[in-house]
Design an enzyme around this catalytic site. Sequence first.
Site, PDB file in Angstrom:
ATOM      1  N   GLU A 143       0.960  -1.267  -0.380  1.00 30.36           N
ATOM      2  CA  GLU A 143       0.172  -0.241  -0.363  1.00 30.36           C
ATOM      3  C   GLU A 143       0.857   1.400  -0.430  1.00 30.36           C
ATOM      4  O   GLU A 143       1.687   1.505   1.061  1.00 30.36           O
ATOM      5  CB  GLU A 143      -0.814   0.014   1.304  1.00 30.36           C
ATOM      6  CG  GLU A 143      -2.600  -0.899   1.545  1.00 30.36           C
ATOM      7  CD  GLU A 143      -2.488  -0.988   2.617  1.00 30.36           C
ATOM      8  OE1 GLU A 143      -4.477  -1.122   2.073  1.00 30.36           O
ATOM      9  OE2 GLU A 143      -2.382  -0.246   3.074  1.00 30.36           O
ATOM     10  N   CYS A 144       0.384   2.285  -1.083  1.00 33.01           N
ATOM     11  CA  CYS A 144       1.390   3.711  -1.469  1.00 33.01           C
ATOM     12  C   CYS A 144       2.878   3.642  -0.801  1.00 33.01           C
ATOM     13  O   CYS A 144       3.423   2.993  -1.175  1.00 33.01           O
ATOM     14  CB  CYS A 144       1.258   4.940   0.213  1.00 33.01           C
ATOM     15  SG  CYS A 144       1.115   5.771   0.035  1.00 33.01           S
ATOM     16  N   GLY A 145       3.770   3.145   0.298  1.00 38.23           N
ATOM     17  CA  GLY A 145       4.854   3.248   0.103  1.00 38.23           C
ATOM     18  C   GLY A 145       5.301   1.750   0.036  1.00 38.23           C
ATOM     19  O   GLY A 145       5.944   1.809  -0.392  1.00 38.23           O
ATOM     20  N   TYR A 186       4.151  -0.201  -2.087  1.00 39.57           N
ATOM     21  CA  TYR A 186       3.968   0.208  -3.449  1.00 39.57           C
ATOM     22  C   TYR A 186       5.236   0.350  -3.803  1.00 39.57           C
ATOM     23  O   TYR A 186       5.896  -0.452  -5.170  1.00 39.57           O
ATOM     24  CB  TYR A 186       2.235   0.864  -4.342  1.00 39.57           C
ATOM     25  CG  TYR A 186       1.645   0.316  -5.274  1.00 39.57           C
ATOM     26  CD1 TYR A 186       2.191  -0.390  -5.555  1.00 39.57           C
ATOM     27  CD2 TYR A 186       1.648   1.040  -5.833  1.00 39.57           C
ATOM     28  CE1 TYR A 186       1.821  -0.495  -7.426  1.00 39.57           C
ATOM     29  CE2 TYR A 186       1.192   1.644  -7.139  1.00 39.57           C
ATOM     30  CZ  TYR A 186       1.219   0.595  -7.902  1.00 39.57           C
ATOM     31  OH  TYR A 186       0.827   0.731  -9.377  1.00 39.57           O
ATOM     32  N   THR A 194      -0.917  -1.064  -4.428  1.00 40.71           N
ATOM     33  CA  THR A 194      -2.020   0.421  -4.904  1.00 40.71           C
ATOM     34  C   THR A 194      -1.416   1.623  -3.721  1.00 40.71           C
ATOM     35  O   THR A 194      -0.757   1.388  -2.486  1.00 40.71           O
ATOM     36  CB  THR A 194      -3.656  -0.157  -3.856  1.00 40.71           C
ATOM     37  OG1 THR A 194      -3.122  -0.144  -3.093  1.00 40.71           O
ATOM     38  CG2 THR A 194      -3.829  -1.246  -4.807  1.00 40.71           C
TER      39      THR A 194
END
Length: 436
Positions: free
Chosen positions: A327-329, A331, A427
């Site tokens: 997720e985010c970082g 990802y 994501t």
Amino acid sequence: MPASLVISAPASGVGKTTLTLALARAWRNRGLNVQCFKSGPDYIDPAFHAAATGRASVNVDSWAMDRGAIAHLVSRGADADVVLAEGSMGLFDGVAARGVSGTGATADIAEMLGWPVVLVIDPSGQAQTAAAIAAGLRDYRPGLRLAGVVLNRVASPRHEALVRHALNDVGIAVFGALPRHAEINLPKRHLGLVQAEEQAEIGKLIDEAARFVAEHVDLDAVLRSAAAWSLQPAANGINVTPPGQRIALARDAAFSFVYPHMLEAWRAAGAEISTFSPLADETPDANADVCWLPGGYPELHAGKIAANDRFRGGLCAFAETRPVHGECGGYMVLGAGLTDADGLRHEMTGLLGLETSFAKRRMHLGYRLAALAAPMPGHQAGARLRGHEFHYSTILAQPDMPLAVVHDATGAVIAETGSRRGHATGTFFHLIAEDR
């Protein structure tokens, strides 16, 4: 029954977190059990709440969660003496289109639960106008009760007297006035406050804030203004499916943005969680059946992550046979490369082709509704997921197959679709709940 309040303000940066922590610690010092919550999608403040109270805090979110889920989450405060919900942004700030039970505004939570609001007002550069703002907030939405205000960053006794007189004229109680006091400012960075676990002196900062607020705020009057909250039965828990039975969770200063309610929901469903530190060059538990890399600050540690061959090799070996999701970082770390703020590119794990850069920062912020085009850990293709995105990275390349069709809160399709390749998925949004 707990005495319950919402701490809010006209805007961000006014002092909600500092007042919440100070009140929580001051009342705890009096022997009261205090339970905190955070309204809205903030990963950092709940850890500060826990440091102040000794009790875990969770997020409640009217855009992503239904009333039953919110009731379930706040039920943990039933045995407390005092419940404090810290708001996000301004009292009525949310999105234009309603989500599951509201717009994401703090006012939604206050009205839904029947908890009165204490406003933190910063009257810097104004006097009587501060009363007009407070009165406008009080009267803006029927069904919301304003308990009173705490003034923050008051310039002088004369300044305080002017503001107090104006507030008295419009029938709003003033619980106290805080003069400027730089010593209790909490350190910040680009995604908000520096995380509680990164601050060795956090206990002393909270103690100082509690002492300072107790000197200038009538704690008894604030407590008397609280509602005697009667817990409503929760029809359901949070709608989150664990990504696996045995979950290897990256957890350190670079990977720390995970909502507490998510971990609790995973454990409540019978999942086992083992943590590992990529920054310490550790690898996922070999007995895990899924690996989850949450967000955080990989851009501050990109060189170390790139140099940790044991972590990178171990994660790639894990992904040969089992799912890995970021997720985010997380990802970004699953991607091919991350360019830091100085323009230096660092090689990441390469499980996905994503290239990101912080050299030209641009804020991406808002709620997200994603319809999965393919499965990801815990969710099948076609599932609709509600989450939140907040980062400053720019996509340079996103060559893999998209994981989802992602919309913002207005219904507009956005470019941050996530990616999938082999057993790896990722994501930019942080999952809050599955849409019912």
